[in-house]
Enzyme design. Structure first.
Site, PDB file in Angstrom:
ATOM      1  N   HIS A 147      35.383  38.203  38.639  1.00 27.91           N
ATOM      2  CA  HIS A 147      34.953  39.585  38.553  1.00 27.91           C
ATOM      3  C   HIS A 147      34.620  40.118  39.938  1.00 27.91           C
ATOM      4  CE1 HIS A 147      31.323  37.109  38.156  1.00 27.91           C
ATOM      5  NE2 HIS A 147      30.613  38.126  38.612  1.00 27.91           N
TER       6      HIS A 147
ATOM      7  N   HIS B 242      32.249  42.958  41.960  1.00 27.01           N
ATOM      8  CA  HIS B 242      31.087  43.845  41.899  1.00 27.01           C
ATOM      9  C   HIS B 242      31.394  45.053  42.778  1.00 27.01           C
ATOM     10  CE1 HIS B 242      28.051  40.868  40.343  1.00 27.01           C
ATOM     11  NE2 HIS B 242      28.963  40.032  40.814  1.00 27.01           N
TER      12      HIS B 242
END
Length: 136
Positions: free
Chosen positions: A98, A100
């Protein structure tokens, strides 16, 4: 491998989703560094960028750019950080890749400036040779 991101993708737990397509989902982080802190998560599971599909990673970057642009325009952010933590030593807590996208505001003091190590000429040369040797 079951993880919190797959539960969000599968709608087993709620999230504040701001974007979704066939490849990625983007939602607000429940423990934000700043308001608007968004996670861009691939729907296909891979642990981090080392084992990720390059096309999906490129798409994640494209969506991260759009989110950052929205953070600046709509939230009044003065800048942003794009952070990708890889591996436990790199700060990764959820073992599903992922990005950010963290909006930054002047004076928010959200992150400390990193410390730096010193390298002498020989160390730079040795590191360059090791890394360049696998890049071709």
């Amino acid at each position: 491998m079951e993880n919190i991101f797959l539960k969000i993708i599968n709608r087993e737990i709620p999230a504040h989703i701001i974007y979704e397509d066939d490849l990625v989902i983007a939602f607000l982080d429940i423990m934000p560094v700043n308001k608007g802190h968004t996670l861009v998560v691939p729907k296909k599971h891979f642990v981090n960028i080392l084992d990720g599909d390059p096309d999906i990673l490129a798409h994640m970057m494209k969506i991260s750019q759009k989110i950052a642009q929205a953070q600046v325009k709509e939230l009044g952010a003065d800048g942003f950080n794009l952070i990708v933590n890889n591996g436990v030593a790199g700060g990764q807590e959820v073992m599903h890749s992922h990005f950010h996208v963290v909006p930054r505001f002047a004076g928010d003091n959200s992150y400390q400036k990193p410390s730096h190590v010193e390298c002498n000429k020989e160390e730079f040369e040795e590191i360059k040779e090791k890394l360049a040797g696998v890049m071709s």
